[in-house]
Design an enzyme around this catalytic site. Structure first.
Site, short mmCIF file in Angstrom:
data_model
loop_
_atom_site.label_atom_id
_atom_site.label_comp_id
_atom_site.label_asym_id
_atom_site.label_seq_id
_atom_site.Cartn_x
_atom_site.Cartn_y
_atom_site.Cartn_z
CG ASN A 9 -1.73 1.22 1.38
OD1 ASN A 9 -1.78 2.07 0.47
ND2 ASN A 9 -2.41 1.36 2.51
CD1 TRP A 10 3.49 0.96 -2.87
CD2 TRP A 10 3.37 2.03 -4.84
NE1 TRP A 10 4.10 0.17 -3.81
CE2 TRP A 10 4.04 0.80 -5.03
CE3 TRP A 10 3.17 2.86 -5.93
CZ2 TRP A 10 4.52 0.41 -6.27
CZ3 TRP A 10 3.65 2.47 -7.17
CH2 TRP A 10 4.32 1.26 -7.34
CE LYS A 11 -0.18 3.23 4.81
NZ LYS A 11 -0.07 3.33 6.27
CG HIS A 96 -5.77 1.95 5.36
ND1 HIS A 96 -5.32 2.88 6.26
CD2 HIS A 96 -4.75 1.06 5.18
CE1 HIS A 96 -4.07 2.56 6.61
NE2 HIS A 96 -3.71 1.46 5.98
CD GLU A 98 -2.87 5.52 6.82
OE1 GLU A 98 -2.89 5.55 5.58
OE2 GLU A 98 -1.94 5.01 7.47
CD GLU A 168 -3.35 -2.38 7.39
OE1 GLU A 168 -2.29 -2.66 6.82
OE2 GLU A 168 -3.93 -1.30 7.22
N GLY A 174 2.78 2.19 10.94
CA GLY A 174 3.78 3.25 10.85
C GLY A 174 4.51 3.53 12.15
CB SER A 213 5.44 -1.93 12.16
OG SER A 213 5.06 -0.59 12.43
N GLY A 234 2.92 -1.10 4.30
CA GLY A 234 2.97 0.33 4.01
C GLY A 234 4.38 0.77 3.70
N GLY A 235 5.05 1.36 4.69
CA GLY A 235 6.37 1.95 4.49
C GLY A 235 7.37 1.07 3.76
P1 13P Z 1 3.21 0.32 7.73
O1 13P Z 1 3.69 -0.95 7.09
O2 13P Z 1 3.94 1.54 7.26
O3 13P Z 1 3.11 0.20 9.21
O4 13P Z 1 1.69 0.58 7.22
C1 13P Z 1 0.79 -0.48 7.25
C2 13P Z 1 -0.40 -0.09 6.50
O5 13P Z 1 -1.12 0.83 6.86
C3 13P Z 1 -0.70 -0.83 5.25
O6 13P Z 1 -1.97 -0.56 4.78
#
Ligand code: 13P
Length: 253
Positions: A9-11, A96, A98, A168, A174, A213, A234-235
């Site tokens: 997920n590149w956000k 998600h 967010e 999640e 994050g 994470s 994510g990251g």
């Molecule tokens: P991180 O891997 O950066 O913690 O993010 C997870 C995430 O929100 C994937 O959708």
């Protein structure tokens, strides 16, 4: 037997050059990986570019990070599930945390988006998970159950027949602090049990991803748990080598 799935997920990150470079790195390095499904979810403006590039190798799939709760029409700024499918997406991340916390998506809106994705022939990836406060209050299962129940209410008992769930925990996203494999496994088991109460077959086939994470270093142990069928990353999905390392861990795990 459930084939693991690793999704990036590149956000809201990247520019055209980064997208090109990241895809090149990933596509070359995943060539020898077997027994794992891989997908990336870029921001909307790059979906067409990504699906064009990915079509060349056919190994990595593409997903949208969200879809509208509405079908096509006068909804300025929205992107429909049909559009995402039309440009070549196979998956759509739905609900998600967010989107739930920053953009006010309720369980009901999330369930509508889930239904739109299914109707457009996309595989929805429903994100569920508790905040730190929920967790401290011992409400993890209650929150996850509420989030799943909204989807059952909208889509019926077969809702998860062709879907993916991503657990999640909000506090792990994050933060550099992933859930331990044992604590994640407990929630994954709970999710599968909830789905099994409606459909044993759907539950047996349901892929439940862990997100929060995940790194190449902790992925193998997480993915080694009975009910963890891959990850939503994510990251670490923004660096080719890290993401491929996680995909590799899913093959072995
Ligand atoms: P991180 O891997 O950066 O913690 O993010 C997870 C995430 O929100 C994937 O959708």
């Amino acid at each position: 037997m459930r084939q693991p799935l690793v999704m990036g997920n590149w956000k809201m990150n990247g520019r055209r050059s980064m997208v090109e470079n990241l895809l090149k790195a990933v596509m070359i390095d995943v060539g020898d990986l077997a027994g794992v499904d891989i997908a990336v979810c870029p921001p909307y403006p790059y979906l067409g570019l990504v699906t064009d590039r990915l079509a060349v190798n056919g190994i990595v799939a593409c997903g949208a990070q969200d879809v509208s709760a509405y079908t096509d029409g006068a909804y300025t700024g929205e992107v429909s599930a049909e559009m995402a499918r039309d440009v070549g997406c196979r998956f759509a991340i739905i609900g998600h945390s967010e989107r739930r916390t920053l953009f006010g998506e309720t369980d009901e809106v999330v369930a509508q988006k889930f239904a739109r994705a299914v109707a457009a022939d996309l595989t929805p990836v429903l994100c569920v998970g508790e905040t730190a406060a929920d967790r401290d209050a011992g409400r993890t299962q209650e929150v996850v159950l509420r989030q799943l129940s909204a989807v059952f209410k909208e889509c019926g008992s077969g809702a998860f027949t062709r879907a993916v769930v991503a657990y999640e925990p909000v506090w792990a996203i994050g933060s550099g602090r992933a859930a331990s494999p044992e604590e994640a496994q407990k929630v994954h088991r709970f999710i599968r049990d909830v789905v099994a109460q409606k459909s044993a077959q759907a539950a047996a086939h349901l892929r439940i991803l862990y997100g929060g994470s995940v790194k190449a270093q902790n992925a193998r142990e997480l993915f080694g748990q009975d009910d963890i069928d891959g990850g939503l990353i994510g990251g670490a999905s923004l660096a080719g080598a890290d993401f491929v390392g996680i995909c590799r861990a899913a093959c072995i795990g």
